[in-house]
Write an enzyme that holds these catalytic residues in place. Structure first.
Site, PDB file in Angstrom:
ATOM      1  N   ASP A 199      -1.549   6.442   6.400  1.00  0.00           N
ATOM      2  CA  ASP A 199      -2.624   5.560   5.963  1.00  0.00           C
ATOM      3  C   ASP A 199      -2.861   4.588   7.120  1.00  0.00           C
ATOM      4  O   ASP A 199      -2.026   3.727   7.385  1.00  0.00           O
ATOM      5  CB  ASP A 199      -2.177   4.829   4.690  1.00  0.00           C
ATOM      6  CG  ASP A 199      -3.175   3.769   4.242  1.00  0.00           C
ATOM      7  OD1 ASP A 199      -4.193   3.559   4.926  1.00  0.00           O
ATOM      8  OD2 ASP A 199      -2.917   3.140   3.191  1.00  0.00           O
TER       9      ASP A 199
ATOM     10  N   TRP B 116       0.829  -1.214   0.000  1.00  0.00           N
ATOM     11  CA  TRP B 116       0.000   0.000   0.000  1.00  0.00           C
ATOM     12  C   TRP B 116       0.857   1.256   0.000  1.00  0.00           C
ATOM     13  O   TRP B 116       0.518   2.248  -0.643  1.00  0.00           O
ATOM     14  CB  TRP B 116      -1.011  -0.013   1.150  1.00  0.00           C
ATOM     15  CG  TRP B 116      -1.909  -1.199   1.016  1.00  0.00           C
ATOM     16  CD1 TRP B 116      -1.946  -2.308   1.815  1.00  0.00           C
ATOM     17  CD2 TRP B 116      -2.871  -1.444  -0.035  1.00  0.00           C
ATOM     18  NE1 TRP B 116      -2.858  -3.206   1.332  1.00  0.00           N
ATOM     19  CE2 TRP B 116      -3.441  -2.713   0.206  1.00  0.00           C
ATOM     20  CE3 TRP B 116      -3.297  -0.724  -1.150  1.00  0.00           C
ATOM     21  CZ2 TRP B 116      -4.419  -3.267  -0.620  1.00  0.00           C
ATOM     22  CZ3 TRP B 116      -4.264  -1.271  -1.982  1.00  0.00           C
ATOM     23  CH2 TRP B 116      -4.816  -2.524  -1.719  1.00  0.00           C
TER      24      TRP B 116
ATOM     25  N   LYS C  89     -12.210  -2.106   7.451  1.00  0.00           N
ATOM     26  CA  LYS C  89     -11.509  -3.107   8.250  1.00  0.00           C
ATOM     27  C   LYS C  89     -11.892  -2.956   9.720  1.00  0.00           C
ATOM     28  O   LYS C  89     -12.413  -3.879  10.327  1.00  0.00           O
ATOM     29  CB  LYS C  89      -9.997  -2.977   8.078  1.00  0.00           C
ATOM     30  CG  LYS C  89      -9.586  -3.327   6.655  1.00  0.00           C
ATOM     31  CD  LYS C  89      -8.255  -2.745   6.274  1.00  0.00           C
ATOM     32  CE  LYS C  89      -8.085  -2.636   4.788  1.00  0.00           C
ATOM     33  NZ  LYS C  89      -8.284  -3.884   4.055  1.00  0.00           N
TER      34      LYS C  89
HETATM   35  C1  LIG Z   1      -3.274  -0.214   4.450  1.00  0.00           C
HETATM   36  C2  LIG Z   1      -4.207  -0.134   3.276  1.00  0.00           C
HETATM   37  N1  LIG Z   1      -4.221   0.985   2.527  1.00  0.00           N
HETATM   38  C3  LIG Z   1      -5.036   1.104   1.463  1.00  0.00           C
HETATM   39  C4  LIG Z   1      -5.875   0.089   1.085  1.00  0.00           C
HETATM   40  C5  LIG Z   1      -6.766   0.282  -0.097  1.00  0.00           C
HETATM   41  O1  LIG Z   1      -8.016   0.600   0.377  1.00  0.00           O
HETATM   42  P1  LIG Z   1      -9.263   0.858  -0.590  1.00  0.00           P
HETATM   43  O2  LIG Z   1      -9.628  -0.480  -1.143  1.00  0.00           O
HETATM   44  O3  LIG Z   1     -10.286   1.434   0.342  1.00  0.00           O
HETATM   45  O4  LIG Z   1      -8.843   1.811  -1.635  1.00  0.00           O
HETATM   46  C6  LIG Z   1      -5.910  -1.089   1.836  1.00  0.00           C
HETATM   47  C7  LIG Z   1      -6.814  -2.187   1.446  1.00  0.00           C
HETATM   48  O5  LIG Z   1      -6.730  -3.295   1.898  1.00  0.00           O
HETATM   49  C8  LIG Z   1      -5.041  -1.206   2.944  1.00  0.00           C
HETATM   50  O6  LIG Z   1      -5.014  -2.320   3.682  1.00  0.00           O
END
Ligand SMILES: Cc1ncc(COP(=O)(O)O)c(C=O)c1O
Length: 362
Positions: free
Chosen positions: A173, A104, A197
């Site tokens: 994030d 991510w 989550k």
């Molecule tokens: C730490 C993290 N950041 C970003 C995301 C992406 O999230 P989204 O699907 O809401 O764009 C995730 C998805 O699992 C994640 O675990």
């Protein structure tokens, strides 16, 4: 097929407290006597005003936010933030520091670079297969911000202590560990988290922004990509994801009133994670993949020594009502996601199953 709820170890969308689901069910067709479902009312109604304001107030109390922070609700998932952050906070004559701790954060870096922004990857755990969080990072005191991913959902690592970036605002994030523990929010210029989550369903991304950050935002951005647009309109510049925000409200109510807040939640989360890690460390049959000082409390990633057994492990677990234990397809192995809503009893059931699987296959 089963007619009862299983223990759901999915990484996200993930398990929500049963009480929350039941509350939604109970008031779904007639929300608080208004004669309409919560998915039918106007976002300009007093009912929805109460929902969004209560969700904000609960966030403030739970995270101990000062008046210098605002709570916003956006769409586009956490992934949209990967471009909004540099668009809003990284002017052409500045650079930003990013720490690469896996999938991510790698994506956040990629999106900023697509925009032609100057991104410095000041630390990376790629060389260690992303099994740890880097230490002693040489941050640039002139950077516009420092971006980190507080919990790495796929790699199973987590910042157990946040880095000191001096006066440079931290941007995090926190999609997979928001409201799982207490911490000082003051160094953070922005925290964002896809809700699906720890705090709700997919469809809404929570952003907690410090007021001084709002002053840095350029005017010439599309309205929907500017944090100022959301801040000026209480996140209702356009139709917000009403149902998702309502569900977040109920999850936060559960967190405050049933669990008793983040300190209590953290103790429970610590106990759950310790139970699993202690077991993993006590046997050669399984192996936790993250380095001990970087282990996540939320996503416990592990391998079976004989990797050929992993598929059977995941499917037999499901036959025993333990779902979602397959590791992310990019890394393989197994992963137990044990977010706030996952009970200690579920973790005990998982350990019992793992012990039995080892006894039979070890
Ligand atoms: C730490 C993290 N950041 C970003 C995301 C992406 O999230 P989204 O699907 O809401 O764009 C995730 C998805 O699992 C994640 O675990």
């Amino acid at each position: 097929m089963t007619d009862q709820r299983i223990y759901n170890f999915n990484p996200g969308p993930a398990a929500l407290p049963l009480e929350v689901l039941e509350e939604i069910q109970a008031e779904f067709t007639n929300y608080k006597g208004c004669g309409m479902s919560v998915v039918e009312i106007s976002h300009r109604s007093r009912w929805f005003d109460d929902i969004i304001n209560d969700t904000i107030e609960r966030t403030r109390r739970l995270m101990n936010l000062g008046d210098n922070f605002q709570v916003l609700f956006l769409q586009g998932g956490a992934s949209m933030q990967f471009c909004m952050v540099p668009l809003n906070f990284l002017p052409p004559d500045r650079s930003a520091d990013y720490v690469d701790t896996g999938t991510w954060s790698t994506k956040a870096i990629k999106e900023a670079r697509i925009l032609g922004k100057t991104v410095d990857v000041v630390a990376s755990s790629e060389g260690k297969n992303y099994t740890c969080i880097p230490h002693n990072i040489p941050f640039n005191p002139a950077a516009a911000y420092v971006h980190i991913t507080s919990n790495n959902t796929i790699k199973g690592t987590q910042w157990n202590r946040f880095p000191d970036t001096g006066t440079v605002p931290l941007i995090a994030d926190m999609s997979s560990d928001i409201m799982s523990r207490t911490f000082d929010v003051e160094p953070f210029g922005l925290i964002y988290a896809g809700a699906q989550k720890n705090i709700g369903p997919a469809g809404v991304c929570m952003a907690i922004i410090r007021n001084d950050m709002l002053e840095r935002i350029p005017e010439n951005l599309p309205s929907m990509l500017k944090y100022t647009t959301y801040a000026a309109k209480n996140s209702m510049y356009n139709t917000p994801p009403c149902f998702a925000i309502y569900t977040v409200q109920l999850v936060l109510k559960w967190l405050e009133e049933k669990i008793g807040g983040l300190e209590k939640m953290e103790v429970i989360n610590r106990q759950k994670a310790d139970t699993l890690y202690h077991y993993l460390d006590s046997t050669d049959f399984y192996r936790a993949t993250a380095e001990p000082d970087s282990r996540s409390m939320m996503n416990i990633t592990f391998r079976i020594k004989d990797e050929r057994l992993e598929q059977r492990f995941v499917s037999e677990a499901l036959e025993n009502d333990l779902g979602g234990l397959k590791g992310h397809r990019s890394v393989g192995g197994c992963r137990a996601s044990i977010y706030n809503a996952m009970s200690p009893g579920a973790v005990a059931a998982l350990v019992e199953f793992m012990r039995e699987f080892e006894r039979i296959n070890g």
